[in-house]
Design a protein around this motif. Structure first.
Motif, PDB file in Angstrom:
ATOM      1  N   ARG A 108      37.311 -69.260  73.024  1.00 45.26           N
ATOM      2  CA  ARG A 108      37.806 -69.878  71.797  1.00 45.26           C
ATOM      3  C   ARG A 108      38.166 -68.798  70.776  1.00 45.26           C
ATOM      4  O   ARG A 108      37.321 -68.001  70.390  1.00 45.26           O
ATOM      5  CB  ARG A 108      36.720 -70.787  71.233  1.00 45.26           C
ATOM      6  N   PRO A 109      39.411 -68.742  70.324  1.00 45.69           N
ATOM      7  CA  PRO A 109      39.780 -67.715  69.347  1.00 45.69           C
ATOM      8  C   PRO A 109      39.210 -68.039  67.963  1.00 45.69           C
ATOM      9  O   PRO A 109      39.123 -69.200  67.574  1.00 45.69           O
ATOM     10  CB  PRO A 109      41.307 -67.774  69.332  1.00 45.69           C
ATOM     11  N   THR A 110      38.823 -67.008  67.244  1.00 48.60           N
ATOM     12  CA  THR A 110      38.312 -67.178  65.891  1.00 48.60           C
ATOM     13  C   THR A 110      39.476 -66.979  64.934  1.00 48.60           C
ATOM     14  O   THR A 110      40.198 -65.992  65.015  1.00 48.60           O
ATOM     15  CB  THR A 110      37.220 -66.146  65.605  1.00 48.60           C
ATOM     16  N   THR A 111      39.665 -67.936  64.036  1.00 50.41           N
ATOM     17  CA  THR A 111      40.758 -67.847  63.075  1.00 50.41           C
ATOM     18  C   THR A 111      40.235 -68.158  61.681  1.00 50.41           C
ATOM     19  O   THR A 111      39.127 -68.665  61.524  1.00 50.41           O
ATOM     20  CB  THR A 111      41.884 -68.838  63.410  1.00 50.41           C
ATOM     21  N   ALA A 112      41.042 -67.872  60.696  1.00 46.95           N
ATOM     22  CA  ALA A 112      40.693 -68.175  59.311  1.00 46.95           C
ATOM     23  C   ALA A 112      41.838 -68.947  58.671  1.00 46.95           C
ATOM     24  O   ALA A 112      43.005 -68.616  58.854  1.00 46.95           O
ATOM     25  CB  ALA A 112      40.417 -66.899  58.533  1.00 46.95           C
ATOM     26  N   ASN A 113      41.486 -69.945  57.937  1.00 51.63           N
ATOM     27  CA  ASN A 113      42.416 -70.762  57.188  1.00 51.63           C
ATOM     28  C   ASN A 113      43.097 -69.896  56.114  1.00 51.63           C
ATOM     29  O   ASN A 113      42.485 -68.981  55.573  1.00 51.63           O
ATOM     30  CB  ASN A 113      41.604 -71.898  56.557  1.00 51.63           C
ATOM     31  N   ALA A 114      44.332 -70.160  55.788  1.00 52.12           N
ATOM     32  CA  ALA A 114      45.067 -69.388  54.776  1.00 52.12           C
ATOM     33  C   ALA A 114      44.367 -69.445  53.418  1.00 52.12           C
ATOM     34  O   ALA A 114      44.293 -68.438  52.708  1.00 52.12           O
ATOM     35  CB  ALA A 114      46.494 -69.904  54.656  1.00 52.12           C
ATOM     36  N   ASN A 115      43.846 -70.612  53.060  1.00 49.38           N
ATOM     37  CA  ASN A 115      43.127 -70.730  51.786  1.00 49.38           C
ATOM     38  C   ASN A 115      41.833 -69.923  51.799  1.00 49.38           C
ATOM     39  O   ASN A 115      41.453 -69.337  50.788  1.00 49.38           O
ATOM     40  CB  ASN A 115      42.828 -72.192  51.468  1.00 49.38           C
ATOM     41  N   ALA A 116      41.166 -69.868  52.952  1.00 45.84           N
ATOM     42  CA  ALA A 116      39.942 -69.073  53.067  1.00 45.84           C
ATOM     43  C   ALA A 116      40.258 -67.587  52.910  1.00 45.84           C
ATOM     44  O   ALA A 116      39.491 -66.840  52.299  1.00 45.84           O
ATOM     45  CB  ALA A 116      39.266 -69.342  54.400  1.00 45.84           C
ATOM     46  N   LEU A 117      41.386 -67.156  53.440  1.00 43.37           N
ATOM     47  CA  LEU A 117      41.787 -65.757  53.292  1.00 43.37           C
ATOM     48  C   LEU A 117      42.108 -65.418  51.838  1.00 43.37           C
ATOM     49  O   LEU A 117      41.737 -64.360  51.341  1.00 43.37           O
ATOM     50  CB  LEU A 117      42.992 -65.451  54.179  1.00 43.37           C
ATOM     51  N   LYS A 118      42.788 -66.334  51.152  1.00 44.33           N
ATOM     52  CA  LYS A 118      43.090 -66.110  49.725  1.00 44.33           C
ATOM     53  C   LYS A 118      41.801 -66.046  48.915  1.00 44.33           C
ATOM     54  O   LYS A 118      41.652 -65.184  48.036  1.00 44.33           O
ATOM     55  CB  LYS A 118      43.984 -67.232  49.191  1.00 44.33           C
ATOM     56  N   LEU A 119      40.881 -66.942  49.207  1.00 41.11           N
ATOM     57  CA  LEU A 119      39.602 -66.963  48.494  1.00 41.11           C
ATOM     58  C   LEU A 119      38.799 -65.696  48.784  1.00 41.11           C
ATOM     59  O   LEU A 119      38.212 -65.102  47.878  1.00 41.11           O
ATOM     60  CB  LEU A 119      38.797 -68.203  48.891  1.00 41.11           C
ATOM     61  N   SER A 120      38.787 -65.254  50.036  1.00 36.95           N
ATOM     62  CA  SER A 120      38.080 -64.025  50.401  1.00 36.95           C
ATOM     63  C   SER A 120      38.701 -62.820  49.695  1.00 36.95           C
ATOM     64  O   SER A 120      37.982 -61.932  49.221  1.00 36.95           O
ATOM     65  CB  SER A 120      38.130 -63.811  51.912  1.00 36.95           C
ATOM     66  N   SER A 121      40.016 -62.793  49.589  1.00 32.34           N
ATOM     67  CA  SER A 121      40.710 -61.703  48.895  1.00 32.34           C
ATOM     68  C   SER A 121      40.321 -61.672  47.427  1.00 32.34           C
ATOM     69  O   SER A 121      40.049 -60.607  46.861  1.00 32.34           O
ATOM     70  CB  SER A 121      42.223 -61.868  49.017  1.00 32.34           C
ATOM     71  N   GLU A 122      40.291 -62.817  46.812  1.00 29.46           N
ATOM     72  CA  GLU A 122      39.934 -62.901  45.394  1.00 29.46           C
ATOM     73  C   GLU A 122      38.469 -62.523  45.178  1.00 29.46           C
ATOM     74  O   GLU A 122      38.134 -61.821  44.219  1.00 29.46           O
ATOM     75  CB  GLU A 122      40.202 -64.316  44.862  1.00 29.46           C
ATOM     76  N   LEU A 123      37.588 -62.965  46.042  1.00 31.78           N
ATOM     77  CA  LEU A 123      36.173 -62.624  45.921  1.00 31.78           C
ATOM     78  C   LEU A 123      35.968 -61.120  46.065  1.00 31.78           C
ATOM     79  O   LEU A 123      35.216 -60.506  45.307  1.00 31.78           O
ATOM     80  CB  LEU A 123      35.354 -63.368  46.979  1.00 31.78           C
ATOM     81  N   LEU A 124      36.663 -60.503  47.005  1.00 24.70           N
ATOM     82  CA  LEU A 124      36.573 -59.059  47.182  1.00 24.70           C
ATOM     83  C   LEU A 124      37.107 -58.324  45.958  1.00 24.70           C
ATOM     84  O   LEU A 124      36.521 -57.336  45.510  1.00 24.70           O
ATOM     85  CB  LEU A 124      37.348 -58.644  48.435  1.00 24.70           C
ATOM     86  N   ARG A 125      38.205 -58.807  45.388  1.00 24.41           N
ATOM     87  CA  ARG A 125      38.760 -58.195  44.174  1.00 24.41           C
ATOM     88  C   ARG A 125      37.766 -58.264  43.020  1.00 24.41           C
ATOM     89  O   ARG A 125      37.517 -57.281  42.327  1.00 24.41           O
ATOM     90  CB  ARG A 125      40.064 -58.875  43.764  1.00 24.41           C
ATOM     91  N   LEU A 126      37.147 -59.441  42.839  1.00 25.79           N
ATOM     92  CA  LEU A 126      36.156 -59.604  41.768  1.00 25.79           C
ATOM     93  C   LEU A 126      34.946 -58.699  41.976  1.00 25.79           C
ATOM     94  O   LEU A 126      34.431 -58.099  41.027  1.00 25.79           O
ATOM     95  CB  LEU A 126      35.711 -61.060  41.681  1.00 25.79           C
ATOM     96  N   PHE A 127      34.487 -58.610  43.215  1.00 24.56           N
ATOM     97  CA  PHE A 127      33.329 -57.776  43.538  1.00 24.56           C
ATOM     98  C   PHE A 127      33.612 -56.313  43.198  1.00 24.56           C
ATOM     99  O   PHE A 127      32.804 -55.641  42.552  1.00 24.56           O
ATOM    100  CB  PHE A 127      32.985 -57.933  45.025  1.00 24.56           C
ATOM    101  N   ILE A 128      34.773 -55.818  43.607  1.00 26.62           N
ATOM    102  CA  ILE A 128      35.109 -54.414  43.365  1.00 26.62           C
ATOM    103  C   ILE A 128      35.345 -54.151  41.880  1.00 26.62           C
ATOM    104  O   ILE A 128      34.910 -53.133  41.342  1.00 26.62           O
ATOM    105  CB  ILE A 128      36.320 -53.997  44.219  1.00 26.62           C
TER     106      ILE A 128
END
Length: 102
Positions: free
Chosen positions: A47-67
């Protein structure tokens, strides 16, 4: 709108981590099942592991805030010491509390 990390970059990082974990899991299963039995977790391999586009946007924003928060806290520590250059020791001092806050 503020700059954020490219969601495709985050997806590539996630994919790299997922493939490394899959390889680790395969190695561990290989040592545990020496007699060739098929385990219950074999469906995860196919089973391939994938990420939803919204989850990727949210992860990007969370990483930006953290840094951003890390840099701001580190700059505050450096400024309190009268230094105008952030050093590794400043980051080391703020990391424990930053990780607890996030």
């Amino acid at each position: 709108m503020e700059n954020t990390f490219d969601p495709e970059l985050i997806r590539a990082i996630f994919k790299l981590v997922w493939s490394r974990r899959a390889l680790e899991r395969e190695r561990n299963e290989g040592t545990e099942n020496l007699d060739g039995e098929v385990g219950a977790g074999t469906s995860k391999k196919s089973r391939p592991t994938t990420a939803n586009a919204n989850a990727l946007k949210l992860s990007s924003e969370l990483l930006r805030l953290f840094i951003t928060e890390a840099v701001q806290r580190t700059a505050t520590i450096a400024e309190a010491e009268g230094v105008y250059k952030i050093e590794t020791t400043h980051l080391e001092r703020i990391l424990p509390q930053l990780l607890l806050d996030f």
